[in-house]
Design a protein around this motif. Structure first.
Motif, mmCIF file in Angstrom:
data_model
loop_
_atom_site.group_PDB
_atom_site.id
_atom_site.type_symbol
_atom_site.label_atom_id
_atom_site.label_comp_id
_atom_site.label_asym_id
_atom_site.label_seq_id
_atom_site.Cartn_x
_atom_site.Cartn_y
_atom_site.Cartn_z
ATOM 1 N N ARG A 1 -10.827 11.091 -3.238
ATOM 2 C CA ARG A 1 -11.156 10.634 -4.592
ATOM 3 C C ARG A 1 -10.475 9.297 -4.908
ATOM 4 N N LEU A 2 -9.229 9.142 -4.496
ATOM 5 C CA LEU A 2 -8.488 7.942 -4.862
ATOM 6 C C LEU A 2 -8.867 6.728 -4.031
ATOM 7 N N ARG A 3 -9.343 6.937 -2.812
ATOM 8 C CA ARG A 3 -9.678 5.789 -1.972
ATOM 9 C C ARG A 3 -10.827 4.970 -2.555
ATOM 10 N N ALA A 4 -11.636 5.559 -3.407
ATOM 11 C CA ALA A 4 -12.708 4.797 -4.056
ATOM 12 C C ALA A 4 -12.118 3.694 -4.927
ATOM 13 N N ARG A 5 -10.995 3.960 -5.560
ATOM 14 C CA ARG A 5 -10.321 2.959 -6.411
ATOM 15 C C ARG A 5 -9.205 2.236 -5.682
ATOM 16 N N HIS A 6 -8.619 2.905 -4.686
ATOM 17 C CA HIS A 6 -7.464 2.345 -3.968
ATOM 18 C C HIS A 6 -7.729 2.460 -2.465
ATOM 19 N N PRO A 7 -8.595 1.580 -1.940
ATOM 20 C CA PRO A 7 -9.028 1.721 -0.543
ATOM 21 C C PRO A 7 -7.901 1.565 0.474
ATOM 22 N N GLY A 8 -6.770 1.005 0.050
ATOM 23 C CA GLY A 8 -5.649 0.861 0.979
ATOM 24 C C GLY A 8 -4.858 2.130 1.185
ATOM 25 N N LEU A 9 -5.141 3.176 0.417
ATOM 26 C CA LEU A 9 -4.381 4.417 0.524
ATOM 27 C C LEU A 9 -4.557 5.026 1.911
ATOM 28 N N GLY A 10 -3.442 5.250 2.586
ATOM 29 C CA GLY A 10 -3.481 5.831 3.922
ATOM 30 C C GLY A 10 -3.330 7.339 3.898
ATOM 31 N N ILE A 11 -3.751 7.985 4.992
ATOM 32 C CA ILE A 11 -3.604 9.433 5.138
ATOM 33 C C ILE A 11 -2.902 9.735 6.456
ATOM 34 N N VAL A 12 -2.410 10.973 6.557
ATOM 35 C CA VAL A 12 -1.760 11.445 7.778
ATOM 36 C C VAL A 12 -2.503 12.671 8.274
ATOM 37 N N LEU A 13 -2.777 12.722 9.571
ATOM 38 C CA LEU A 13 -3.420 13.872 10.197
ATOM 39 C C LEU A 13 -2.551 14.372 11.347
ATOM 40 N N GLN A 14 -2.485 15.707 11.492
ATOM 41 C CA GLN A 14 -1.572 16.341 12.444
ATOM 42 C C GLN A 14 -2.347 16.945 13.621
ATOM 43 N N SER A 15 -2.071 16.467 14.834
ATOM 44 C CA SER A 15 -2.806 16.977 15.988
ATOM 45 C C SER A 15 -2.486 18.443 16.270
ATOM 46 N N LEU B 1 -14.718 5.458 8.917
ATOM 47 C CA LEU B 1 -14.611 4.690 7.675
ATOM 48 C C LEU B 1 -13.953 3.344 7.954
ATOM 49 N N PRO B 2 -14.666 2.231 7.786
ATOM 50 C CA PRO B 2 -14.085 0.917 8.087
ATOM 51 C C PRO B 2 -12.795 0.674 7.317
ATOM 52 N N GLY B 3 -11.744 0.336 8.058
ATOM 53 C CA GLY B 3 -10.475 -0.026 7.440
ATOM 54 C C GLY B 3 -9.611 1.126 6.984
ATOM 55 N N ALA B 4 -10.090 2.366 7.090
ATOM 56 C CA ALA B 4 -9.286 3.511 6.653
ATOM 57 C C ALA B 4 -8.004 3.588 7.480
ATOM 58 N N ARG B 5 -6.881 3.723 6.796
ATOM 59 C CA ARG B 5 -5.581 3.784 7.480
ATOM 60 C C ARG B 5 -5.246 5.236 7.778
ATOM 61 N N PRO C 1 -5.982 2.701 13.234
ATOM 62 C CA PRO C 1 -5.101 3.756 13.738
ATOM 63 C C PRO C 1 -3.624 3.401 13.547
ATOM 64 N N LEU C 2 -2.867 4.368 13.039
ATOM 65 C CA LEU C 2 -1.426 4.245 12.900
ATOM 66 C C LEU C 2 -0.829 5.301 13.822
ATOM 67 N N VAL C 3 -0.381 4.877 14.982
ATOM 68 C CA VAL C 3 -0.002 5.794 16.061
ATOM 69 C C VAL C 3 1.464 6.179 15.887
ATOM 70 N N ALA C 4 1.694 7.371 15.341
ATOM 71 C CA ALA C 4 3.056 7.802 15.024
ATOM 72 C C ALA C 4 3.543 8.772 16.091
ATOM 73 N N THR D 1 0.832 -1.197 0.000
ATOM 74 C CA THR D 1 0.000 0.000 0.000
ATOM 75 C C THR D 1 0.874 1.258 0.000
ATOM 76 N N ALA D 2 0.205 2.402 -0.110
ATOM 77 C CA ALA D 2 0.879 3.699 -0.024
ATOM 78 C C ALA D 2 0.148 4.558 0.998
ATOM 79 N N THR D 3 0.869 5.516 1.556
ATOM 80 C CA THR D 3 0.296 6.489 2.481
ATOM 81 C C THR D 3 0.678 7.885 2.013
#
Length: 311
Positions: A152-166, A181-185, A225-228, A132-134
């Motif tokens: 837009r891309l997660r519809a075709r590539h549901p494994g695509l991960g995102i990063v959010l900044q607290s 969103l179930p399974g969203a990385r 959750p990807l706890v960075a 996968t990619a993030t």
């Protein structure tokens, strides 16, 4: 915060960049946080991490490209990287991380479409290789277009991960949306860039408190959750929340950067947690190094002394 902003501002200085790249001491310091400048260096590092029971996410360094051809070259480099990881049998433990500005996001009115096209190519290459990619999150102005591309891309590539900044005030709303969103990385970070004061929490305590609130939301939802973080307190809180919500080690993971707290990475892996190491490589290491130094004042002081000695 003043120290952090000063170091991050230096990331945009061409003069300092030239001095740093010519300094043996600074290059040696960069070697602590960067796998190397070549693809072989990256593959060797990923293989060593896998042998130690650690996963990896590989970043081909570079950002803010100044021409569409360069953006396309970065996308092709990711294709080569993914093909090599597949050939080496490493895609079971390795994925890739991509900075949208490295594939064209900052190139004017057409930048978002160009970046989306290049990221789609990288996602397809990742899926073909069995991984996968993030999408990395960068400066404040990139947040909205990066999330639009991801949506837009997660519809075709549901494994695509995102990063959010607290660090950003908007992030708690973004976390609530993606946590549902179930399974969203979703990789949760504090944030290594310097946003405008009105858009950000202004103290370390406020950033940490926002991080914990976001953790609560992510752990309670169906996303992954990807706890960075390298913060022992936040790691302990995350483990407690995972246990409270009945999460097995396989449905969340901890992420740390290469060169930071390697003993803790191995300790967590030994406890059965999945640990992924952020592995950057390439010649465009200056900006990445400055962001790491902004988080670690002792290293920044060492680098400054080495540059002053050289000059």
């Amino acid at each position: 915060m003043v120290f952090r902003r000063t170091v991050l501002a230096a990331a945009g200085s061409g003069r300092l960049r030239s001095a740093a790249e010519g300094s043996g001491a600074t290059r040696a310091l960069a070697g602590r946080f960067i796998a190397g400048e070549t693809l072989d260096d990256a593959v060797r590092t990923v293989r060593a991490l896998a042998a130690a029971g650690l996963s990896a996410t590989v970043d081909h360094l570079g950002e803010d490209v100044d021409h569409p051809a360069r953006a396309g070259a970065v996308a092709r480099a990711y294709g080569v990287l993914l093909e090599r990881l597949g050939e080496e049998g490493l895609t079971g433990t390795a994925e890739v991380s991509v900075k949208p500005t490295a594939v064209g996001l900052g190139l004017g009115g057409e930048g978002e479409a160009l970046a989306e096209e290049n990221i789609a190519r990288i996602c397809a290459a990742a899926e073909e290789a069995g991984t996968t990619a993030t999408l990395d999150m960068e400066a404040e102005w990139t947040v909205a277009p990066t999330l639009r591309i991801a949506d837009r891309l997660r519809a075709r590539h549901p494994g695509l991960g995102i990063v959010l900044q607290s660090r950003l005030r908007r992030t708690e709303d973004d976390v609530r949306r993606y946590a549902a969103l179930p399974g969203a990385r979703v990789r949760l970070v504090k944030g290594a860039y310097a946003p405008s004061p009105d858009a950000a929490h202004r103290t370390r305590g406020a950033v940490d408190a926002a991080y914990v609130r976001c953790l609560h939301t992510l752990m309670a939802g169906p996303a992954r959750p990807l706890v960075a973080t390298h913060d022992p307190r936040l790691i302990a809180i995350a483990r407690t929340l995972a246990l409270r919500h009945g999460r097995a080690p396989g449905d969340h993971e901890f992420q740390m950067v290469y060169g930071a707290r390697p003993a803790e990475q191995e300790r967590l892996a030994g406890l059965g947690e999945r640990v992924r190491v952020y592995v950057p490589y390439g010649r465009e290491w200056y900006g990445y190094l400055l962001r790491r130094l902004a988080e670690r004042p002792a290293y920044a002081a060492f680098a400054a002394r080495s540059l002053l000695t050289r000059s």
